[in-house]
Write a protein that holds these residues in place. Sequence first.
Motif, short mmCIF file in Angstrom:
data_model
loop_
_atom_site.label_atom_id
_atom_site.label_comp_id
_atom_site.label_asym_id
_atom_site.label_seq_id
_atom_site.Cartn_x
_atom_site.Cartn_y
_atom_site.Cartn_z
N SER A 7 50.15 7.99 114.61
CA SER A 7 50.18 7.34 113.30
C SER A 7 51.55 7.42 112.65
CB SER A 7 49.12 7.96 112.38
OG SER A 7 49.34 9.36 112.27
N MET A 8 52.40 8.30 113.19
CA MET A 8 53.76 8.42 112.69
C MET A 8 54.61 9.12 113.75
SD MET A 8 53.20 11.53 109.91
CE MET A 8 54.49 10.87 108.92
N ALA A 9 55.91 9.08 113.57
CA ALA A 9 56.81 9.75 114.50
C ALA A 9 56.74 11.26 114.28
CB ALA A 9 58.23 9.25 114.31
N GLY A 10 56.85 12.01 115.36
CA GLY A 10 56.84 13.46 115.23
C GLY A 10 56.83 14.14 116.58
N THR A 11 56.76 15.45 116.55
CA THR A 11 56.73 16.27 117.75
C THR A 11 55.31 16.75 117.99
OG1 THR A 11 58.99 17.01 117.29
CG2 THR A 11 57.72 18.32 118.84
N VAL A 12 54.87 16.69 119.25
CA VAL A 12 53.52 17.16 119.60
C VAL A 12 53.50 18.68 119.50
CG1 VAL A 12 51.76 17.25 121.40
CG2 VAL A 12 53.17 15.18 121.13
N LEU A 13 52.66 19.17 118.59
CA LEU A 13 52.54 20.61 118.33
C LEU A 13 51.43 21.23 119.17
CD1 LEU A 13 53.97 22.61 116.44
CD2 LEU A 13 52.23 22.12 114.74
N ILE A 23 34.86 13.05 124.04
CA ILE A 23 35.22 13.21 122.63
C ILE A 23 34.42 12.25 121.78
CG2 ILE A 23 37.51 14.12 123.13
CD1 ILE A 23 38.66 11.43 122.41
N ARG A 24 34.29 12.61 120.51
CA ARG A 24 33.52 11.81 119.56
C ARG A 24 34.45 11.22 118.51
NH1 ARG A 24 33.82 16.73 118.06
NH2 ARG A 24 33.44 17.57 116.00
N LEU A 25 33.97 10.24 117.81
CA LEU A 25 34.73 9.58 116.76
C LEU A 25 35.13 10.60 115.70
CD1 LEU A 25 35.66 6.87 115.50
CD2 LEU A 25 33.46 6.77 114.35
N GLY A 26 36.41 10.60 115.34
CA GLY A 26 36.90 11.49 114.29
C GLY A 26 37.28 12.88 114.76
N GLN A 27 37.11 13.17 116.04
CA GLN A 27 37.47 14.49 116.57
C GLN A 27 38.98 14.64 116.57
OE1 GLN A 27 35.58 15.51 120.27
NE2 GLN A 27 37.17 16.99 120.81
N GLU A 28 39.46 15.80 116.15
CA GLU A 28 40.89 16.09 116.17
C GLU A 28 41.32 16.30 117.62
OE1 GLU A 28 43.18 19.72 114.34
OE2 GLU A 28 42.41 18.42 112.74
N VAL A 29 42.29 15.51 118.08
CA VAL A 29 42.69 15.57 119.49
C VAL A 29 44.12 16.06 119.69
CG1 VAL A 29 40.99 13.89 120.30
CG2 VAL A 29 43.19 13.08 119.47
N ILE A 30 44.97 15.80 118.71
CA ILE A 30 46.38 16.19 118.81
C ILE A 30 46.88 16.59 117.43
CG2 ILE A 30 48.74 15.27 119.16
CD1 ILE A 30 47.78 13.87 121.60
N MET A 31 47.80 17.55 117.39
CA MET A 31 48.46 17.91 116.15
C MET A 31 49.94 17.57 116.30
SD MET A 31 48.00 19.23 113.10
CE MET A 31 46.48 20.17 113.20
N LEU A 32 50.44 16.73 115.39
CA LEU A 32 51.86 16.40 115.36
C LEU A 32 52.53 17.18 114.25
CD1 LEU A 32 51.96 12.48 115.60
CD2 LEU A 32 52.32 14.14 117.44
N GLU A 33 53.83 17.40 114.42
CA GLU A 33 54.64 17.99 113.35
C GLU A 33 55.70 16.96 112.98
OE1 GLU A 33 57.22 21.95 112.29
OE2 GLU A 33 57.07 21.34 114.37
N SER A 34 55.76 16.67 111.70
CA SER A 34 56.74 15.71 111.21
C SER A 34 57.21 16.17 109.83
CB SER A 34 56.12 14.31 111.13
OG SER A 34 57.07 13.38 110.69
N MET A 35 58.49 16.26 109.66
CA MET A 35 59.07 16.70 108.38
C MET A 35 58.47 18.03 107.91
SD MET A 35 59.46 13.03 106.45
CE MET A 35 57.74 12.56 106.69
N LYS A 36 58.29 18.96 108.84
CA LYS A 36 57.75 20.29 108.60
C LYS A 36 56.29 20.29 108.13
CE LYS A 36 62.11 22.55 108.11
NZ LYS A 36 62.38 22.96 109.44
N GLU A 38 52.17 19.44 109.33
CA GLU A 38 51.29 19.26 110.48
C GLU A 38 50.37 18.08 110.19
OE1 GLU A 38 49.32 22.90 111.45
OE2 GLU A 38 51.20 23.90 111.97
N ILE A 39 50.36 17.11 111.10
CA ILE A 39 49.56 15.90 110.94
C ILE A 39 48.54 15.84 112.07
CG2 ILE A 39 49.60 13.38 110.94
CD1 ILE A 39 52.71 15.20 110.00
N PRO A 40 47.24 15.99 111.74
CA PRO A 40 46.22 15.90 112.79
C PRO A 40 46.00 14.44 113.19
CG PRO A 40 45.19 16.31 110.67
CD PRO A 40 46.67 16.32 110.44
N ILE A 41 45.88 14.21 114.49
CA ILE A 41 45.53 12.88 115.02
C ILE A 41 44.08 12.96 115.46
CG2 ILE A 41 46.04 11.13 116.75
CD1 ILE A 41 48.32 11.58 114.73
#
Length: 70
Positions: A7-13, A23-36, A38-41
Motif C-alpha cells: 500500500s506504500m513504499a517501505g522495508t519489509v519488517l 489465509i482469510r480476508l483481513g489477516q495480517e500477512v506482512i509488516m512494512l516499515e516506512s518513515m519509522k 510500522e504499517i501492517p499489510i
Amino acid sequence: MKEITASMAGTVLNVFVNSGDVIRLGQEVIMLESMKMEIPIESSGEGVVKEVKVNVGDFVNEGDTLIVLV
C-alpha cells in the motif's frame, strides 16, 4: 490468482505467512516499515499462499506484489 500488494513504499519488517498457508480476508500477512512507522499489510482476499515474493529487509514500492494467492 489474487495478489496482495504494498500500500506504500517501505522495508519489509516481518512476513507472517509461508507458501501453502491458508489465509482469510483481513489477516495480517506482512509488516512494512516506512518513515519509522510500522504499517501492517492485510490480505485483500482469501486463499492459499502460492508464493511469497519478498523477504525481510527487502525494499518495496507502492503497488509491488508481495504475496500471490490461489
